[in-house]
Scaffold this motif. Sequence first.
Motif, PDB file in Angstrom:
ATOM      1  N   LEU A  54      59.747 -23.645 -28.357  1.00 38.39           N
ATOM      2  CA  LEU A  54      60.812 -24.269 -27.568  1.00 38.39           C
ATOM      3  C   LEU A  54      62.123 -24.299 -28.343  1.00 38.39           C
ATOM      4  N   LEU A  55      62.036 -24.585 -29.651  1.00 38.32           N
ATOM      5  CA  LEU A  55      63.237 -24.602 -30.484  1.00 38.32           C
ATOM      6  C   LEU A  55      63.852 -23.215 -30.575  1.00 38.32           C
ATOM      7  N   GLY A  56      63.000 -22.200 -30.741  1.00 37.53           N
ATOM      8  CA  GLY A  56      63.501 -20.837 -30.808  1.00 37.53           C
ATOM      9  C   GLY A  56      64.202 -20.428 -29.519  1.00 37.53           C
ATOM     10  N   GLY A  57      63.636 -20.815 -28.380  1.00 35.93           N
ATOM     11  CA  GLY A  57      64.266 -20.503 -27.097  1.00 35.93           C
ATOM     12  C   GLY A  57      65.613 -21.167 -26.944  1.00 35.93           C
ATOM     13  N   LYS A  58      65.725 -22.396 -27.435  1.00 35.73           N
ATOM     14  CA  LYS A  58      67.003 -23.114 -27.346  1.00 35.73           C
ATOM     15  C   LYS A  58      68.056 -22.492 -28.256  1.00 35.73           C
ATOM     16  N   ARG A  59      67.677 -22.174 -29.485  1.00 33.98           N
ATOM     17  CA  ARG A  59      68.635 -21.603 -30.445  1.00 33.98           C
ATOM     18  C   ARG A  59      69.070 -20.198 -30.034  1.00 33.98           C
ATOM     19  N   ALA A  60      68.205 -19.488 -29.318  1.00 31.66           N
ATOM     20  CA  ALA A  60      68.542 -18.129 -28.902  1.00 31.66           C
ATOM     21  C   ALA A  60      69.676 -18.102 -27.882  1.00 31.66           C
ATOM     22  N   LYS A  61      69.951 -19.243 -27.258  1.00 30.92           N
ATOM     23  CA  LYS A  61      70.995 -19.306 -26.232  1.00 30.92           C
ATOM     24  C   LYS A  61      72.392 -19.515 -26.815  1.00 30.92           C
ATOM     25  N   GLU A  75      66.298 -15.052 -32.414  1.00 32.02           N
ATOM     26  CA  GLU A  75      65.740 -16.323 -32.897  1.00 32.02           C
ATOM     27  C   GLU A  75      64.349 -16.544 -32.299  1.00 32.02           C
ATOM     28  N   ARG A  76      64.147 -16.105 -31.066  1.00 32.00           N
ATOM     29  CA  ARG A  76      62.834 -16.268 -30.426  1.00 32.00           C
ATOM     30  C   ARG A  76      61.760 -15.495 -31.176  1.00 32.00           C
ATOM     31  N   TYR A  77      62.112 -14.333 -31.718  1.00 34.30           N
ATOM     32  CA  TYR A  77      61.152 -13.555 -32.499  1.00 34.30           C
ATOM     33  C   TYR A  77      60.862 -14.222 -33.839  1.00 34.30           C
ATOM     34  N   ILE A  78      61.898 -14.771 -34.453  1.00 34.26           N
ATOM     35  CA  ILE A  78      61.721 -15.414 -35.755  1.00 34.26           C
ATOM     36  C   ILE A  78      60.774 -16.602 -35.648  1.00 34.26           C
ATOM     37  N   TYR A  79      60.986 -17.442 -34.633  1.00 39.02           N
ATOM     38  CA  TYR A  79      60.133 -18.617 -34.495  1.00 39.02           C
ATOM     39  C   TYR A  79      58.716 -18.240 -34.089  1.00 39.02           C
ATOM     40  N   ALA A  80      58.560 -17.155 -33.332  1.00 35.11           N
ATOM     41  CA  ALA A  80      57.215 -16.682 -33.010  1.00 35.11           C
ATOM     42  C   ALA A  80      56.497 -16.215 -34.271  1.00 35.11           C
ATOM     43  N   PHE A  81      57.234 -15.597 -35.202  1.00 36.89           N
ATOM     44  CA  PHE A  81      56.619 -15.171 -36.460  1.00 36.89           C
ATOM     45  C   PHE A  81      56.212 -16.381 -37.301  1.00 36.89           C
ATOM     46  N   PRO A 157      58.295 -13.160 -26.620  1.00 36.00           N
ATOM     47  CA  PRO A 157      57.090 -13.508 -27.371  1.00 36.00           C
ATOM     48  C   PRO A 157      56.334 -14.724 -26.859  1.00 36.00           C
ATOM     49  N   GLU A 158      56.962 -15.579 -26.057  1.00 35.56           N
ATOM     50  CA  GLU A 158      56.367 -16.890 -25.767  1.00 35.56           C
ATOM     51  C   GLU A 158      55.017 -16.794 -25.051  1.00 35.56           C
ATOM     52  N   LEU A 159      54.962 -16.055 -23.940  1.00 32.76           N
ATOM     53  CA  LEU A 159      53.719 -16.007 -23.179  1.00 32.76           C
ATOM     54  C   LEU A 159      52.582 -15.327 -23.956  1.00 32.76           C
ATOM     55  N   PRO A 160      52.810 -14.183 -24.623  1.00 33.18           N
ATOM     56  CA  PRO A 160      51.727 -13.628 -25.442  1.00 33.18           C
ATOM     57  C   PRO A 160      51.230 -14.600 -26.510  1.00 33.18           C
ATOM     58  N   VAL A 161      52.155 -15.346 -27.135  1.00 33.01           N
ATOM     59  CA  VAL A 161      51.745 -16.308 -28.154  1.00 33.01           C
ATOM     60  C   VAL A 161      50.878 -17.404 -27.539  1.00 33.01           C
ATOM     61  N   VAL A 162      51.320 -17.957 -26.403  1.00 36.58           N
ATOM     62  CA  VAL A 162      50.546 -19.023 -25.756  1.00 36.58           C
ATOM     63  C   VAL A 162      49.204 -18.494 -25.271  1.00 36.58           C
ATOM     64  N   LEU A 163      49.179 -17.279 -24.745  1.00 34.56           N
ATOM     65  CA  LEU A 163      47.915 -16.688 -24.291  1.00 34.56           C
ATOM     66  C   LEU A 163      46.925 -16.560 -25.445  1.00 34.56           C
ATOM     67  N   LEU A 164      47.386 -16.044 -26.577  1.00 33.42           N
ATOM     68  CA  LEU A 164      46.500 -15.893 -27.729  1.00 33.42           C
ATOM     69  C   LEU A 164      46.067 -17.251 -28.269  1.00 33.42           C
ATOM     70  N   GLU A 165      46.996 -18.197 -28.335  1.00 32.00           N
ATOM     71  CA  GLU A 165      46.649 -19.537 -28.822  1.00 32.00           C
ATOM     72  C   GLU A 165      45.620 -20.202 -27.918  1.00 32.00           C
ATOM     73  N   ALA A 211      51.227 -11.958 -36.150  1.00 28.60           N
ATOM     74  CA  ALA A 211      52.148 -11.534 -37.207  1.00 28.60           C
ATOM     75  C   ALA A 211      52.529 -10.062 -37.037  1.00 28.60           C
ATOM     76  N   VAL A 212      51.536  -9.218 -36.740  1.00 27.90           N
ATOM     77  CA  VAL A 212      51.802  -7.786 -36.578  1.00 27.90           C
ATOM     78  C   VAL A 212      52.726  -7.535 -35.398  1.00 27.90           C
ATOM     79  N   GLU A 213      52.448  -8.191 -34.260  1.00 30.97           N
ATOM     80  CA  GLU A 213      53.248  -7.944 -33.061  1.00 30.97           C
ATOM     81  C   GLU A 213      54.675  -8.486 -33.205  1.00 30.97           C
ATOM     82  N   THR A 214      54.826  -9.683 -33.752  1.00 32.64           N
ATOM     83  CA  THR A 214      56.177 -10.244 -33.898  1.00 32.64           C
ATOM     84  C   THR A 214      56.959  -9.524 -34.992  1.00 32.64           C
ATOM     85  N   LYS A 215      56.267  -8.994 -35.986  1.00 30.28           N
ATOM     86  CA  LYS A 215      56.951  -8.186 -37.017  1.00 30.28           C
ATOM     87  C   LYS A 215      57.605  -6.965 -36.377  1.00 30.28           C
TER      88      LYS A 215
END
Length: 312
Positions: A54-61, A75-81, A157-165, A211-215
Amino acid sequence: MSAEGGTKAIVAALVANLGIAATKFVAWLLTSSSSMLAESIHSVADSGNQLLLLLGGKRAKKQATPEHPFGYGRERYIYAFIVSIVLFSLGGLFALYEAWHKISEPHPIESWQWVPIVVLLFAIGLETYSFRTAIRESNRTRGNTSWVDFVRRAKAPELPVVLLEDSGALLGLIFAFFGVALTLITGNGVWDGVGTAAIGLLLVGIAAILAVETKSLLLGEGADPEATRRIEAAVLAGEGIERIIHMKTLHLGPEELLVAVKIAVPGSERADEVARHIDETEIRIREAVPIARVIYIEPDIYRPAESTVTPG
């Protein structure tokens, strides 16, 4: 993928994980089960991860600045990593350490034996709700793409991250359930440690995938093949453009694409005609691919011997 869909899935996962973490900690305090402790830390890590997304999404704006002229979309990619690092260290490694400790000194669950079973069933229900929300939001943009390709190729990155989590959380709860159940049936605390070890290995594996995907996203990915074809068709659809000499695309963020294309124009055209064709081409590109926000078009005379870079 819309940011709204990703945010909805993140909030659903956050609400579920906060409730799950609280109940798991109570169960651990009452029973001293290592599986419950590992699952508690897992839920806390997941809750922190959702806050990071959520923080990454806000900062990306944030608006572009002279120092960052292309904005802050990545920023969304950085926070996903960062999420993958948290999941690996706070979730996976802690669970493996706790498993080693439990297997080395196994103790049966002697008090409040029914509590972990009830808590795990409750957690499975909440996690299923979160997982269903992520699946529903993903299906709106996934189309006919397989789930594996969706996770690998999604630019947001958000939905793939949540799906995997969420999938990892459900599997982890199942591992914990069997570990606790076998410990209660046999009176042997080693099973509790085995369930904890399975949770740890699962979290480490998921963290590695993230890590591999967000990299790859952080390094910079181009437009997907379908978007690339639409851009090429839009460029060639107008007058005064003989061919694409070469083209490059780059995602500045999940919903912002940079397009740089060198076009061949007739040598006899006047400068004002070339400028008009370029303006028309930009309009066509944005109509074909709305996320193409930054477009650079360079006119040139086609020279076959010097054209060594293929379109892409």
